[in-house]
Design an enzyme around this catalytic site. Structure first.
Site, PDB file in Angstrom:
ATOM      1  N   LEU A  82       0.830  -1.195   0.000  1.00 55.75           N
ATOM      2  CA  LEU A  82       0.000   0.000   0.000  1.00 55.75           C
ATOM      3  C   LEU A  82       0.867   1.248   0.000  1.00 55.75           C
ATOM      4  O   LEU A  82       1.928   1.270   0.620  1.00 55.75           O
ATOM      5  CB  LEU A  82      -0.888   0.026   1.252  1.00 55.75           C
ATOM      6  CG  LEU A  82      -1.992  -1.022   1.349  1.00 55.75           C
ATOM      7  CD1 LEU A  82      -2.699  -0.907   2.686  1.00 55.75           C
ATOM      8  CD2 LEU A  82      -2.984  -0.860   0.211  1.00 55.75           C
ATOM      9  N   GLU A 112     -10.538   0.995   7.784  1.00 56.72           N
ATOM     10  CA  GLU A 112     -10.248  -0.159   8.655  1.00 56.72           C
ATOM     11  C   GLU A 112      -9.004   0.127   9.474  1.00 56.72           C
ATOM     12  O   GLU A 112      -8.185   0.946   9.089  1.00 56.72           O
ATOM     13  CB  GLU A 112      -9.949  -1.402   7.790  1.00 56.72           C
ATOM     14  CG  GLU A 112     -11.064  -1.766   6.847  1.00 56.72           C
ATOM     15  CD  GLU A 112     -10.633  -2.795   5.797  1.00 56.72           C
ATOM     16  OE1 GLU A 112      -9.420  -3.102   5.713  1.00 56.72           O
ATOM     17  OE2 GLU A 112     -11.522  -3.269   5.073  1.00 56.72           O
ATOM     18  N   LYS A 114      -5.318  -0.634  10.635  1.00 60.25           N
ATOM     19  CA  LYS A 114      -4.168  -1.331  10.053  1.00 60.25           C
ATOM     20  C   LYS A 114      -3.537  -2.149  11.176  1.00 60.25           C
ATOM     21  O   LYS A 114      -2.989  -1.597  12.128  1.00 60.25           O
ATOM     22  CB  LYS A 114      -3.172  -0.325   9.475  1.00 60.25           C
ATOM     23  CG  LYS A 114      -2.052  -0.971   8.696  1.00 60.25           C
ATOM     24  CD  LYS A 114      -1.225   0.093   7.982  1.00 60.25           C
ATOM     25  CE  LYS A 114      -0.168  -0.521   7.072  1.00 60.25           C
ATOM     26  NZ  LYS A 114       0.715  -1.446   7.748  1.00 60.25           N
ATOM     27  N   ASP A 116      -1.072  -4.501  13.165  1.00 64.50           N
ATOM     28  CA  ASP A 116       0.380  -4.675  13.126  1.00 64.50           C
ATOM     29  C   ASP A 116       0.727  -6.128  13.433  1.00 64.50           C
ATOM     30  O   ASP A 116       0.968  -6.507  14.568  1.00 64.50           O
ATOM     31  CB  ASP A 116       1.035  -3.738  14.149  1.00 64.50           C
ATOM     32  CG  ASP A 116       2.509  -3.531  13.842  1.00 64.50           C
ATOM     33  OD1 ASP A 116       2.963  -3.997  12.766  1.00 64.50           O
ATOM     34  OD2 ASP A 116       3.196  -2.908  14.658  1.00 64.50           O
ATOM     35  N   TYR A 224      -9.024  -9.122   6.091  1.00 63.19           N
ATOM     36  CA  TYR A 224      -9.355  -7.763   5.642  1.00 63.19           C
ATOM     37  C   TYR A 224      -9.537  -7.587   4.138  1.00 63.19           C
ATOM     38  O   TYR A 224      -9.793  -6.491   3.667  1.00 63.19           O
ATOM     39  CB  TYR A 224      -8.314  -6.755   6.148  1.00 63.19           C
ATOM     40  CG  TYR A 224      -6.885  -7.094   5.789  1.00 63.19           C
ATOM     41  CD1 TYR A 224      -6.447  -7.095   4.475  1.00 63.19           C
ATOM     42  CD2 TYR A 224      -5.964  -7.386   6.788  1.00 63.19           C
ATOM     43  CE1 TYR A 224      -5.149  -7.400   4.153  1.00 63.19           C
ATOM     44  CE2 TYR A 224      -4.657  -7.685   6.474  1.00 63.19           C
ATOM     45  CZ  TYR A 224      -4.254  -7.692   5.153  1.00 63.19           C
ATOM     46  OH  TYR A 224      -2.969  -7.995   4.840  1.00 63.19           O
ATOM     47  N   LYS A 313      -0.355   6.019   8.307  1.00 59.81           N
ATOM     48  CA  LYS A 313       0.478   5.477   9.390  1.00 59.81           C
ATOM     49  C   LYS A 313       0.432   6.382  10.612  1.00 59.81           C
ATOM     50  O   LYS A 313       0.641   7.586  10.498  1.00 59.81           O
ATOM     51  CB  LYS A 313       1.940   5.388   8.911  1.00 59.81           C
ATOM     52  CG  LYS A 313       2.143   4.369   7.803  1.00 59.81           C
ATOM     53  CD  LYS A 313       2.646   3.055   8.389  1.00 59.81           C
ATOM     54  CE  LYS A 313       3.220   2.192   7.292  1.00 59.81           C
ATOM     55  NZ  LYS A 313       4.521   1.686   7.551  1.00 59.81           N
ATOM     56  N   CYS A 407      26.105   0.821  46.673  1.00 61.79           N
ATOM     57  CA  CYS A 407      25.162   1.848  46.252  1.00 61.79           C
ATOM     58  C   CYS A 407      25.907   3.108  45.818  1.00 61.79           C
ATOM     59  O   CYS A 407      26.727   3.638  46.571  1.00 61.79           O
ATOM     60  CB  CYS A 407      24.219   2.170  47.411  1.00 61.79           C
ATOM     61  SG  CYS A 407      23.123   3.557  47.052  1.00 61.79           S
ATOM     62  N   CYS A 410      25.023   6.042  48.518  1.00 59.45           N
ATOM     63  CA  CYS A 410      25.415   6.078  49.928  1.00 59.45           C
ATOM     64  C   CYS A 410      26.598   5.171  50.223  1.00 59.45           C
ATOM     65  O   CYS A 410      27.118   5.168  51.339  1.00 59.45           O
ATOM     66  CB  CYS A 410      24.237   5.706  50.832  1.00 59.45           C
ATOM     67  SG  CYS A 410      23.705   3.993  50.647  1.00 59.45           S
ATOM     68  N   CYS A 425      19.399  -1.681  48.321  1.00 52.25           N
ATOM     69  CA  CYS A 425      20.447  -0.954  49.020  1.00 52.25           C
ATOM     70  C   CYS A 425      20.243  -1.182  50.516  1.00 52.25           C
ATOM     71  O   CYS A 425      19.124  -1.119  51.014  1.00 52.25           O
ATOM     72  CB  CYS A 425      20.336   0.533  48.683  1.00 52.25           C
ATOM     73  SG  CYS A 425      21.284   1.589  49.788  1.00 52.25           S
ATOM     74  N   CYS A 431      20.605   6.421  52.901  1.00 48.03           N
ATOM     75  CA  CYS A 431      20.758   6.537  51.446  1.00 48.03           C
ATOM     76  C   CYS A 431      19.970   7.740  50.932  1.00 48.03           C
ATOM     77  O   CYS A 431      18.739   7.783  51.010  1.00 48.03           O
ATOM     78  CB  CYS A 431      20.282   5.267  50.751  1.00 48.03           C
ATOM     79  SG  CYS A 431      20.458   5.365  48.963  1.00 48.03           S
TER      80      CYS A 431
HETATM   81  S1  IVH Z   1      -5.231  -4.126   2.558  1.00 43.41           S
HETATM   82  C1  IVH Z   1      -4.635  -4.324  -1.779  1.00 43.41           C
HETATM   83  N1  IVH Z   1      -6.068  -3.852   5.019  1.00 43.41           N
HETATM   84  O1  IVH Z   1      -0.564  -3.607   5.845  1.00 43.41           O
HETATM   85  C2  IVH Z   1      -4.865  -4.221  -0.320  1.00 43.41           C
HETATM   86  N2  IVH Z   1      -3.756  -4.323   4.691  1.00 43.41           N
HETATM   87  O2  IVH Z   1       0.971  -2.900   2.781  1.00 43.41           O
HETATM   88  C3  IVH Z   1      -3.738  -4.819   0.431  1.00 43.41           C
HETATM   89  N3  IVH Z   1      -2.473  -4.561   6.762  1.00 43.41           N
HETATM   90  O3  IVH Z   1       1.436  -5.924   5.081  1.00 43.41           O
HETATM   91  C4  IVH Z   1      -3.713  -4.639   1.882  1.00 43.41           C
HETATM   92  N4  IVH Z   1      -4.153  -4.206   8.155  1.00 43.41           N
HETATM   93  O4  IVH Z   1      -0.739  -7.032   5.789  1.00 43.41           O
HETATM   94  C5  IVH Z   1      -5.003  -4.090   4.235  1.00 43.41           C
HETATM   95  N5  IVH Z   1      -6.988  -3.617   7.143  1.00 43.41           N
HETATM   96  C6  IVH Z   1      -5.929  -3.862   6.359  1.00 43.41           C
HETATM   97  C7  IVH Z   1      -4.630  -4.119   6.889  1.00 43.41           C
HETATM   98  C8  IVH Z   1      -3.566  -4.337   6.008  1.00 43.41           C
HETATM   99  C9  IVH Z   1      -2.862  -4.472   8.055  1.00 43.41           C
HETATM  100  C10 IVH Z   1      -1.085  -4.793   6.337  1.00 43.41           C
HETATM  101  C11 IVH Z   1      -0.937  -5.781   5.238  1.00 43.41           C
HETATM  102  C12 IVH Z   1       0.316  -5.336   4.531  1.00 43.41           C
HETATM  103  C13 IVH Z   1       0.368  -3.878   4.841  1.00 43.41           C
HETATM  104  C14 IVH Z   1      -0.045  -3.072   3.638  1.00 43.41           C
END
Ligand code: IVH
Length: 676
Positions: A82, A112, A114, A116, A224, A313, A407, A410, A425, A431
């Site tokens: 993305l 949505e 993202k 991690d 997703y 991000k 320590c 002290c 200590c 102290c």
């Molecule tokens: S959509 C074409 N939706 O983020 C659409 N990606 O580069 C492709 N990721 O490593 C991704 N949550 O694994 C999408 N709700 C979400 C996501 C998501 C996490 C991660 C995905 C990828 C990176 C996107």
């Protein structure tokens, strides 16, 4: 030209190295932000000098190479990455680009979280899970089917009577924060490596040779994206595809929303960022997708990413920096706590120069050494901590650390009692560090709550020899500060007022401030309610204390031992002489059992009451006041600005949530004031 060529080549090899560390070794040595900056530099140079672009440049590749541990699997459709945005302006610019292409704004967005974690692809044939793979380089991933089958939220068979011939879905495998904490606790107990964060733990768990190990790791998935469906229904929007996936048995994230305009998207992003620590799993941004599939098709893809989706991000909460030194602090109980002195970094919205390392075992388990590059984390209100070293960045010149024998404050010995995690200590109140922390705790918000009595004031008072123990706070000549730097007439009088006000605090507060082990607010109130004040408590025997309802043997012993210590007896006597309240005035004429058997949590400020007063009022009527909502809670009382997590928990458990007015009626009439 020769210079630019070398510069580009140098950048490419750096980027390749970091890609390999991140995707293959699961061991990045720079932060995502630093990596993004490198790639951006390379892109810019290549854009300015297109004749120098080579097909093997990392900018021309969708993802990362595939490791050798697992068999390769070719995805049915490539997995794109993305494009990123990190500001509202960039999101607006994205919409404008699409508007130019479509001749109008796209019809609707799906926003949505993202997640991690680790991207995976699941393929179902005739409704049965056939393969599961990592993302790999976007075209080919690694076959981790056996491991993914162990994840309980990955359906092995689709729901519904007529599954499609082929269904390919994408999602993120992640480790919930609670599972991550449990795992690290188990790892630490077994003397095994601790994972730096849930993402690394998830990646490490999914790429296990032995699926039975993966099975113990409590991983979960959020699905997703629909990749491909053959011999199945067709759809008009991303939202419809997600509904279909949900109906087919996949776990989809409930925070997703269908939105009409980019302004709504910006609002969603702001809400997601604000709530990012309330979800129980880690997110690093928001993914926004154009919802209508015909719009998606019209917008198409660039070489690397869809034009119809973008990742916003969040600012990073982890950064890599140099660990310059490890020092210790002696706390109010004498415990020696190691902390890291760092090359200052901007992380989680603040510059961090010091971070906790908890205790010597943690330093050893995390294997952090002076001179290491370390990952530093600062998330929300949590104090900054060193999560681990970047072991692969070592030069060999790093120095292992061990707890000093004496320590630094002290000069007395530091010892560690067998079976305890902390070293202490032995200098007692000789102290200076311990005395300083003791005074700070006493005056702090959780203690006597004396305003203007922070570290700065305490340090000055200690330096000037004006105080040596908490009782001195109430008797020293505040006027002596007049004329010191920062101490004008107003500050002196403010401090005087704050000290005078503190003399009359509820006795339970004083008891908490004295810092007896295991005696927090709730226990202190129970003890004061029973004994009426410190004089009676301090002459009670261990057995008498243990008989108080709600007080266990450990606490009883702790309190009795504390009371027997002549240093503490003198201190309490001195506090009394200084005019500090030691005995509670009992409010007369309240029915002592109006709220008997009921447990309340007070969140926020109820008009007309401080938190302690509200809690005391409940307890005077025989009720219990606790700090956290559980299934045993009778009702949550919310005043102004209540805590979001308490309210949410009460809602989840179906516990009545009542306002300040109802609270006042409760105090007068008892439980009949609660809603039926
Ligand atoms: S959509 C074409 N939706 O983020 C659409 N990606 O580069 C492709 N990721 O490593 C991704 N949550 O694994 C999408 N709700 C979400 C996501 C998501 C996490 C991660 C995905 C990828 C990176 C996107």
């Amino acid at each position: 030209m020769a210079d630019i060529t070398t510069e580009i080549e140098e950048l490419r090899s750096q980027v390749n190295e970091h890609l390999y560390r991140y995707h293959v070794l699961d061991d990045p040595i720079i932060s995502d932000a630093q990596f993004d900056a490198l790639i951006a530099d390379l892109r810019r140079l290549e854009e300015e000098n297109p004749e120098l672009i080579t097909p093997d440049s990392p900018t021309q590749r969708v993802g990362a190479p595939v490791g050798a541990l697992f068999a390769p699997i070719r995805h049915l459709r490539p997995m794109f990455s993305l494009d990123n945005a990190d500001s509202a302006e960039m999101l607006v610019a994205w919409e404008q680009r699409m508007e130019r292409q479509l001749g109008r704004a796209p019809v609707g967005y799906a926003a949505e979280l993202k997640i991690d974690g680790l991207a995976v692809v699941l393929t179902y044939r005739n409704g049965v899970l056939d393969t599961g793979a990592t993302r790999g380089d976007g075209v080919t991933g690694e076959d981790i089917t056996a491991n993914l089958r162990t994840i309980k939220s990955v359906p092995l068979r689709l729901l519904g009577a007529s599954p499609p011939e082929i269904l390919e879905v994408r999602g993120e495998v992640y480790m919930p924060e609670s599972a991550f904490e449990d795992l690290n606790k188990r790892q630490a107990e077994a003397g095994e490596r601790i994972f730096a964060n849930p993402r690394n733990a998830a990646a490490g768990s999914v790429r296990q040779k032995d699926p039975t190990v993966t099975a113990t790791r409590n991983l979960a998935i959020w699905v997703y994206q629909l990749g491909l469906v053959e011999g199945g229904p067709s759809f008009a929007s991303h939202t419809e595809t997600m509904q279909y996936l949900r109906d087919s048995g996949f776990r989809t994230n409930p925070a997703s929303e269908q939105l009409d305009t980019i302004d709504e998207v910006l609002d969603y992003v702001a809400r997601a960022e604000k709530g990012r620590h309330e979800t129980g799993y880690q997110t690093d941004g928001v993914v926004i997708k154009v919802d209508t599939l015909t719009d998606q098709v019209a917008l198409g893809f660039t070489a690397k990413a869809p034009r119809w989706a973008i990742a916003y991000k969040f600012p990073p909460e982890e950064q890599v920096t140099m660990l310059k030194d490890i020092q210790i602090n002696i706390g109010r109980t004498g415990a020696a706590t190691p902390f890291a002195v760092l090359e200052p970094v901007f992380v989680g919205g603040a510059t961090v120069g010091l971070a906790t390392l908890h205790n010597a075992d943690q330093v050893a388990l995390k294997d952090v050494r002076v001179g290491d590059q370390v990952i530093v984390r600062r998330a929300g209100d949590v104090i900054p901590e060193v999560v681990g070293p970047v072991a692969s960045a070592r030069t060999g010149r790093e120095k292992k650390w061990s707890m000093p024998k004496t320590c630094p404050f002290c000069g007395n010995k530091i010892v560690r009692i067998e079976g305890e995690a902390v070293s202490r200590c032995t200098g007692g109140f000789e102290c200076p560090s311990r005395v300083r922390e003791w005074l700070f705790h006493f005056a702090s918000r959780g203690g006597m709550d004396i305003e203007h009595m922070g570290y700065k004031t305490i340090d000055l008072l200690l330096k000037e020899g004006l105080i040596t123990d908490p009782a001195d706070i109430f008797t020293f000549d505040v006027g002596a500060l007049r004329g010191r730097e920062g101490w004008g007439e107003i500050s002196v009088s403010n401090l005087e007022h704050a000290i005078t006000a503190a003399k009359d605090r509820p006795v339970a507060r004083l008891l908490t401030a004295l810092g007896i082990r295991h005696v927090g607010g709730t226990i202190a109130r129970t003890l004061v309610r029973h004994f009426g004040g410190l004089p009676a408590l301090m002459t009670a025997s261990e057995e008498e204390i243990a008989q108080v309802d709600g007080i266990g043997p450990t606490i009883a012993r702790g309190v009795a031992e504390w009371s027997a210590d002549p240093v503490n007896r003198d201190l309490v006597a001195k506090l009394g002489k200084a005019g500090v309240r030691l005995v509670e005035e009992i409010e007369l004429g309240v029915a002592g059992d109006l709220l008997a058997g009921a447990t309340f949590v007070v969140s926020g400020t109820v008009e007309g009451f401080t938190r302690e007063e509200a809690q005391a009022a409940i307890e005077q009527r025989g009720g219990k006041a606790t700090g956290s909502v559980s299934s045993k809670t009778t009702a949550l009382i919310v005043g102004d600005s209540p805590g979001a997590s308490k309210t949410r928990r009460a809602e989840e458990l179906g516990i009545p949530i009542v306002d300040g007015e109802t609270f006042k009626r409760l105090l007068e009439k008892g439980l009949s004031a609660l809603p039926a």
